[in-house]
Design a protein around this motif. Structure first.
Motif, PDB file in Angstrom:
ATOM      1  N   UNK A  11      25.432 108.866 -10.979  1.00 58.10           N
ATOM      2  CA  UNK A  11      24.650 110.093 -10.807  1.00 58.10           C
ATOM      3  C   UNK A  11      23.456 110.121 -11.764  1.00 58.10           C
ATOM      4  N   UNK A  12      23.693 109.739 -13.011  1.00 58.18           N
ATOM      5  CA  UNK A  12      22.589 109.697 -13.982  1.00 58.18           C
ATOM      6  C   UNK A  12      21.567 108.645 -13.591  1.00 58.18           C
TER       7      UNK A  12
ATOM      8  N   UNK B 242      17.938 116.020  -8.650  1.00 59.06           N
ATOM      9  CA  UNK B 242      17.763 115.458  -7.308  1.00 59.06           C
ATOM     10  C   UNK B 242      18.682 116.205  -6.347  1.00 59.06           C
ATOM     11  N   UNK B 243      18.368 116.203  -5.047  1.00 62.36           N
ATOM     12  CA  UNK B 243      19.248 116.880  -4.076  1.00 62.36           C
ATOM     13  C   UNK B 243      20.626 116.218  -4.025  1.00 62.36           C
TER      14      UNK B 243
ATOM     15  N   UNK C 126      15.304 109.057  -9.147  1.00 57.98           N
ATOM     16  CA  UNK C 126      14.889 109.973  -8.095  1.00 57.98           C
ATOM     17  C   UNK C 126      15.561 109.742  -6.756  1.00 57.98           C
ATOM     18  N   UNK C 127      16.765 109.173  -6.749  1.00 54.44           N
ATOM     19  CA  UNK C 127      17.491 108.963  -5.488  1.00 54.44           C
ATOM     20  C   UNK C 127      18.317 110.199  -5.158  1.00 54.44           C
TER      21      UNK C 127
ATOM     22  N   UNK D  98      16.088 120.408   1.805  1.00 56.82           N
ATOM     23  CA  UNK D  98      16.105 120.243   0.349  1.00 56.82           C
ATOM     24  C   UNK D  98      14.900 119.461  -0.148  1.00 56.82           C
ATOM     25  N   UNK D  99      14.341 118.590   0.703  1.00 53.45           N
ATOM     26  CA  UNK D  99      13.193 117.795   0.269  1.00 53.45           C
ATOM     27  C   UNK D  99      11.949 118.615  -0.009  1.00 53.45           C
TER      28      UNK D  99
END
Length: 732
Positions: A253-254, A299-300, A260-261, A403-404
């Motif tokens: 996750x980090x 990020x989403x 930015x994924x 979300x984008x």
């Protein structure tokens, strides 16, 4: 610092030996603590079995030999995921070698859930009725089509009114697609690579992570991975992660946040692994770290519950901007079985607990915990995994469009506002009365199933009563059946949406170079063929689907088995006939003659009986010489006579009995018969008994009307012989 056992041998002396060395035979064992540098400083004149000579020194030499005794543990050979024979001309598909997740060698066995069994039995009966109708040659297509449409409606009603515990059993179905199945179905071809390890010395297989792309956009995928069979479930720990798994997920996750994924998580776990070791390693702390970190990611995040989501083990990767649930998935704080054991002291109350816990996707959507319910095919996600994955992909794509458009602050606030209202309450407001739910099976479904079953039984009776000719199994019949099966398979491929894939595969096969018979296709084409056939088999095994095709395939397999058995029997018969000499064939004619006499009721003489036994023994020896093991000898099974013939036999027997009784009364033989019984009971000599029998038979025969009875008996024998001949000619 390391302790080694060293053996030192001092070999040094001046003198006249040609190589300047005289061994003194002194051997000393030294136990010494030393650093690795100490060995390098020491003067060792023997290295790797080669003696080094001191070129600049005189012919006087002192040598110290060290024997290092060490036990090396044999390391396990690394199981690389790629094969040894990789195609050198491979232009794509390299990343697939890096995954240990390969297609199963054996197709998983179909599993029928308890509430599905009545309808599965009905499906089998419909197939049987269709087969019976085809055998009679009569047209029952309208009645069968009506039954199939009613069956389809009953199937839809069953899955539309599932109880919570039934949906949970579907979520736990052993053939339900796993997280990696969904990931490979929704990502672009050859655009998925799995990442491993928590960077603290462990890689938990219960959680899978990796990078993949959907329509050209990269995502970080994280999910609980269950096994597809018992062996994989043990390796994956039944998708119950340890702290290492959650720390691996946190690391990814980090990583995604840094690059930015967007993050997509798949939830399918009964809960975090609650053993002693996991608690010692900080299971609760690892979950808490994930919960805190996910609310601050920039990020989403999209979460999809694909199976069951149990307690904190699911929440540790489920704090998302959007939460979707498959139609038959479940999300709970405690399993219904555990809840029932706590509240009602029995796991048998699990259906009641499942209702009270409100674990279904529909309840979570109504309570605004889930943002959407993703539909599943009829029968569950395992009935059509590819279609289910495409529905997941569609939901993810639509959520990313929303979300984008948000910036970082909006994303974090959106995530916070999603969870803040959950569990809120207000005081002093009247509450609507609790809605009662009936947890019994749907009476409508039960009634429909009963109606269909009664109609099936009536249709069976009509088919059995109909006198239709049974079509013999001929090459023309099998050829026509194969043509029908080919046509229906083509139609099934079109209805499943596999026609384009099949045509592209045929085009690739036509372009591929000719392959000798002893070689297989290259791995890429073989993998495509396996995937298409696996998808076709999944669709074909769906309950209630393609019943006509299933029935014809079963008939075709049965016909091929019968032909194969017949060919084997003919071959065996020819081999035996070759090994049977002419003398034995003559003996077989004796057996046939004896059988004919037996069928006519003629008495055997003593010579014929001996000749029959001799012929049997010789025939046994011939069969043994043909490498056939004789297990035993049985009589030929004669089929029962038709009802009218059986009635005639009963009448003749009754007339014979009455005539014998009349003759006994006329001749007054009752006393003689009682005398015969007394002699037999005493155990008198056989001569006395035989003499009395002969007297009684002679007197009865003199009085009886033998001519009429004999005529009836001969007529009955003729009828029986004709019936036996018809039965023999009708055998396959």
């Amino acid at each position: 610092m390391t302790t080694l056992s060293l053996i030192s041998r001092n070999c040094g002396s001046q003198g006249g030996n040609s190589d300047g060395a005289i061994e003194s035979g002194l051997e000393t064992r030294i136990h010494k603590d030393f650093f690795a540098g100490g060995l390098l400083i020491g003067s060792v004149r023997r290295l790797n079995g080669v003696w080094l000579k001191n070129l600049g020194s005189p012919r006087i030499e002192s040598r110290n030999r060290f024997h290092v005794v060490a036990k090396i543990r044999k390391g396990k050979k690394h199981d690389y995921p790629w094969p040894d024979d990789i195609d050198p001309n491979l232009s794509s598909g390299h990343l697939s070698y890096l995954s240990y997740f390969k297609p199963l060698k054996e197709k998983p066995k179909p599993v029928t859930l308890a509430f599905e069994k009545p309808l599965v039995d009905l499906e089998k009966k419909i197939v049987e009725v269709r087969r019976m109708a085809d055998e009679t040659g009569l047209d029952f297509s309208d009645q069968i089509s009506s039954l199939e449409s009613k069956y389809q409606q009953a199937l839809k009603d069953l899955y539309a009114h599932l109880t919570p515990i039934q949906r949970l059993t579907i979520a736990r179905h052993p053939n339900r697609p796993t997280v990696l199945d969904h990931i490979l179905n929704i990502t672009d071809k050859d655009k998925w690579v799995e990442l491993h390890g928590d960077r603290a010395g462990y890689d938990d297989p219960a959680i899978v992570t990796g990078i993949g792309s959907i329509d050209g956009k990269s995502f970080m995928f994280i999910g609980h991975q269950k096994g597809r069979n018992t062996k994989e479930n043990i390796e994956r720990n039944f998708a119950m992660p340890t702290p290492h798994g959650y720390r691996k997920a946190l690391r990814m996750m980090k990583y995604a946040d840094h690059h930015g994924f967007p993050i997509i998580t798949f939830i399918d776990t009964p809960g975090a692994f609650a053993d002693l070791k996991s608690e010692e390693l900080g299971q609760g702390e690892a979950i808490a770290q994930n919960l805190r970190t996910m609310f601050s990611l920039k990020v989403p995040i999209i979460s999809v519950v694909t199976g069951e989501g149990g307690s904190g083990g699911a929440l540790a990767i489920g704090c998302a901007n959007k939460l979707f649930m498959l139609e038959n998935s479940a999300f709970y704080v405690a399993s219904p079985e555990a809840c029932a054991a706590i509240l009602w002291k029995s796991a048998q109350a699990a259906p009641k607990a499942a209702e009270k816990l409100r674990i279904t996707a529909q309840e979570h959507y109504r309570l605004r915990i889930a943002d959407g319910v993703i539909p599943e095919p009829l029968g569950g996600a395992h009935a059509d995994p590819v279609w289910t994955s495409q529905q997941i992909k569609l939901a993810i794509t639509q959520a990313m469009e929303e979300l984008g458009k948000m910036d970082t602050e909006e994303l974090i606030r959106h995530r916070m506002l999603k969870y803040r209202p959950i569990g809120g309450f207000q005081e002093g407001i009247p509450v609507d009365p609790e809605r009662k739910r009936n947890m019994k099976l749907s009476d409508l479904n039960a009634a429909e199933a009963g109606d269909i079953e009664s109609e099936l039984e009536e249709l069976k009776k009509k088919i059995l009563e109909a006198e239709g000719p049974s079509e013999p199994i001929t090459s023309q019949t099998i050829k026509k059946l194969e043509e029908d099966v080919d046509q229906e398979i083509t139609n099934a491929f079109i209805s499943m949406g596999l026609q384009e894939k099949l045509e592209s595969l045929q085009l690739e096969l036509s372009k591929a170079p000719d392959v000798p018979n002893n070689q297989t296709l290259n791995w890429a084409l073989k993998e495509k063929v396996d995937r298409i056939m696996q998808e076709f088999d999944h669709n074909l095994t769906r309950p209630g689907a393609y019943l006509g095709l299933k029935q014809k395939l079963e008939m075709l397999n049965m016909a091929h088995r019968l032909i194969e058995h017949k060919e084997k029997a003919e071959k065996l018969k020819a081999e035996i006939n070759q090994k049977v000499p002419a003398e034995v064939k003559a003996k077989m004619e004796v057996l046939k003659e004896a059988q004919q006499k037996l069928s006519k009721g003629d008495p055997f003489d003593k010579d014929l009986v001996e000749e029959v036994e001799k012929a049997k023994n010789e025939l046994k020896e011939v069969l043994k010489s043909a490498n056939l093991e004789i297990i035993g000898m049985t009589k030929r099974n004669v089929p029962p006579p038709p009802p009218d013939l059986a009635e005639n036999i009963a009448k003749v027997n009754e007339e014979i009995g009455k005539e014998i009784e009349r003759a006994i009364n006329v001749t007054g033989l009752n006393g003689k018969i009682e005398e015969l019984k007394a002699e037999v009971a005493k155990g008198s000599s056989s001569e006395t008994v035989e003499k009395l029998k002969a007297e009684i038979q002679e007197q009865i025969t003199a009085v009886m009307d033998v001519t009429t009875l004999k005529e009836k008996f001969e007529n009955l024998n003729v009828d029986l012989a004709s019936h036996a001949g018809t039965a023999d000619n009708g055998r396959l």
